[in-house]
Design a protein around this motif. Structure first.
Motif, short mmCIF file in Angstrom:
data_model
loop_
_atom_site.label_atom_id
_atom_site.label_comp_id
_atom_site.label_asym_id
_atom_site.label_seq_id
_atom_site.Cartn_x
_atom_site.Cartn_y
_atom_site.Cartn_z
N CYS A 48 7.44 -9.54 -0.33
CA CYS A 48 6.38 -9.42 -1.33
C CYS A 48 7.04 -9.04 -2.65
O CYS A 48 8.22 -8.71 -2.69
N THR A 49 6.30 -9.05 -3.74
CA THR A 49 6.92 -8.84 -5.05
C THR A 49 7.64 -7.50 -5.14
O THR A 49 8.83 -7.43 -5.48
N HIS A 50 6.94 -6.41 -4.84
CA HIS A 50 7.50 -5.07 -5.05
C HIS A 50 7.99 -4.39 -3.78
O HIS A 50 8.53 -3.28 -3.86
N ASN A 51 7.82 -5.03 -2.63
CA ASN A 51 8.18 -4.41 -1.35
C ASN A 51 7.65 -2.97 -1.29
O ASN A 51 8.36 -2.03 -1.02
N SER A 52 6.35 -2.86 -1.58
CA SER A 52 5.74 -1.53 -1.63
C SER A 52 4.52 -1.38 -0.74
O SER A 52 4.19 -0.27 -0.33
N VAL A 74 13.63 -8.85 18.86
CA VAL A 74 12.91 -9.08 17.61
C VAL A 74 13.31 -7.99 16.62
O VAL A 74 13.23 -6.79 16.93
N HIS A 75 13.74 -8.40 15.45
CA HIS A 75 14.18 -7.46 14.42
C HIS A 75 13.44 -7.78 13.13
O HIS A 75 13.56 -8.89 12.60
N CYS A 76 12.66 -6.82 12.65
CA CYS A 76 11.80 -7.06 11.50
C CYS A 76 12.29 -6.29 10.27
O CYS A 76 12.69 -5.13 10.38
N TYR A 77 12.23 -6.97 9.14
CA TYR A 77 12.73 -6.43 7.88
C TYR A 77 11.69 -6.69 6.80
O TYR A 77 10.71 -7.41 7.01
N SER A 78 11.93 -6.13 5.62
CA SER A 78 11.07 -6.45 4.48
C SER A 78 11.88 -6.34 3.20
O SER A 78 12.93 -5.69 3.16
N GLY A 80 11.59 -7.35 -1.45
CA GLY A 80 10.79 -7.78 -2.59
C GLY A 80 11.61 -8.61 -3.55
O GLY A 80 12.82 -8.79 -3.38
N THR A 81 10.95 -9.13 -4.55
CA THR A 81 11.68 -9.80 -5.62
C THR A 81 12.24 -8.77 -6.60
O THR A 81 13.07 -9.09 -7.45
N GLU A 82 11.76 -7.53 -6.49
CA GLU A 82 12.31 -6.41 -7.25
C GLU A 82 12.13 -5.14 -6.44
O GLU A 82 11.37 -5.11 -5.47
N THR A 83 12.85 -4.10 -6.81
CA THR A 83 12.80 -2.82 -6.09
C THR A 83 11.88 -1.85 -6.81
O THR A 83 12.00 -1.67 -8.02
N THR A 84 10.98 -1.22 -6.07
CA THR A 84 10.11 -0.19 -6.65
C THR A 84 10.15 1.04 -5.73
O THR A 84 11.13 1.77 -5.73
N ALA A 85 9.11 1.22 -4.93
CA ALA A 85 9.07 2.30 -3.93
C ALA A 85 7.95 1.99 -2.96
O ALA A 85 6.95 1.35 -3.32
N LEU A 86 8.11 2.43 -1.72
CA LEU A 86 7.02 2.30 -0.76
C LEU A 86 5.86 3.17 -1.26
O LEU A 86 6.03 4.37 -1.50
N PHE A 87 4.70 2.57 -1.43
CA PHE A 87 3.55 3.29 -1.99
C PHE A 87 3.08 4.34 -0.99
O PHE A 87 2.86 4.03 0.19
N PRO A 88 2.90 5.60 -1.42
CA PRO A 88 2.55 6.67 -0.47
C PRO A 88 1.31 6.40 0.37
O PRO A 88 1.24 6.86 1.53
N LYS A 89 0.35 5.66 -0.16
CA LYS A 89 -0.87 5.40 0.61
C LYS A 89 -0.58 4.54 1.83
O LYS A 89 -1.33 4.60 2.82
N ILE A 90 0.49 3.76 1.81
CA ILE A 90 0.88 2.99 3.00
C ILE A 90 1.29 3.93 4.11
O ILE A 90 0.87 3.78 5.27
N ALA A 91 2.11 4.92 3.79
CA ALA A 91 2.53 5.91 4.80
C ALA A 91 1.33 6.66 5.34
O ALA A 91 1.21 6.90 6.55
#
Length: 203
Positions: A48-52, A74-78, A80-91
């Protein structure tokens, strides 16, 4: 699997996935099935764009679904097209749905460990570009989880297959009273579709 997370999984209705979405998901099913048939590792990089937000949800639910259906290697990764931060609401959303999530490093781009049971390897979550050394460099499926990244990245170096499976950004609810509900809904949508994919894999 943690009981609360198992309860969440058991509430999913992946067998009722819409026909149009089944068509979107079919290339991913075919990619995974071919790897399983050939007894090769299945490497999936959700982009995704921001990997967030969406790419992390897809990565985590895919690794969980692979374990649930006992699909090996099975090995899963993620990324972005740029680096930001994992958005806290996801956690927070993943925690609410039954995962154990804890911070490994607290920086402007924090690193999280996510576990679906006590004895599983933790899924490492942090924002990075799709071509980060943390991710595979060849033989993987690049799954584009947002239309912006899909449009900006017509070619992903090293990808064996490029598969667009886009989701609406829960970011639209940020700073609104609906944020918690929207993030939970998006996470469960992604979970249902990913579980549908893995439910179709024949070992």
């Amino acid at each position: 699997m943690y009981q609360k997370l198992l309860n969440t999984v058991q509430s999913l209705k992946w067998e009722k996935t819409d026909t149009d979405r089944k068509d979107v998901l079919e290339p991913l099913i075919s990619f995974i099935q071919q790897k399983v048939d050939d007894r090769k590792e299945v490497n999936l990089n959700f982009i995704c764009t921001h990997n967030s937000r969406r790419s992390h949800l897809a990565q985590i639910w895919a690794q969980t679904a692979a374990s649930f259906f006992a699909i090996p290697e099975v090995h899963c990764y993620s990324g972005g097209t740029e680096t930001t931060a994992l958005f806290p609401k996801i956690a927070a959303t993943l925690t609410d749905q039954g995962f154990t999530v804890f911070s490994v490093s607290d920086t402007t781009n924090p690193v999280y460990a996510v576990k679906y049971d006590d004895n599983s390897l933790p899924i490492i979550g942090f924002s990075k570009k799709y071509d980060s050394l943390f991710n595979p460099v060849s033989g993987f499926a690049a799954i584009m989880t947002c239309s912006q990244a899909d449009g900006e990245c017509p070619f992903i170096p090293g990808a064996e297959k490029r598969i667009p499976i886009t989701f609406e950004d829960p970011k639209i609810s940020d700073n609104t009273p609906d944020q918690t509900a929207v993030y939970a809904e998006r996470s469960l949508q992604i979970a249902e579709e990913i579980f549908y994919v893995f439910s179709k894999i024949k070992k």
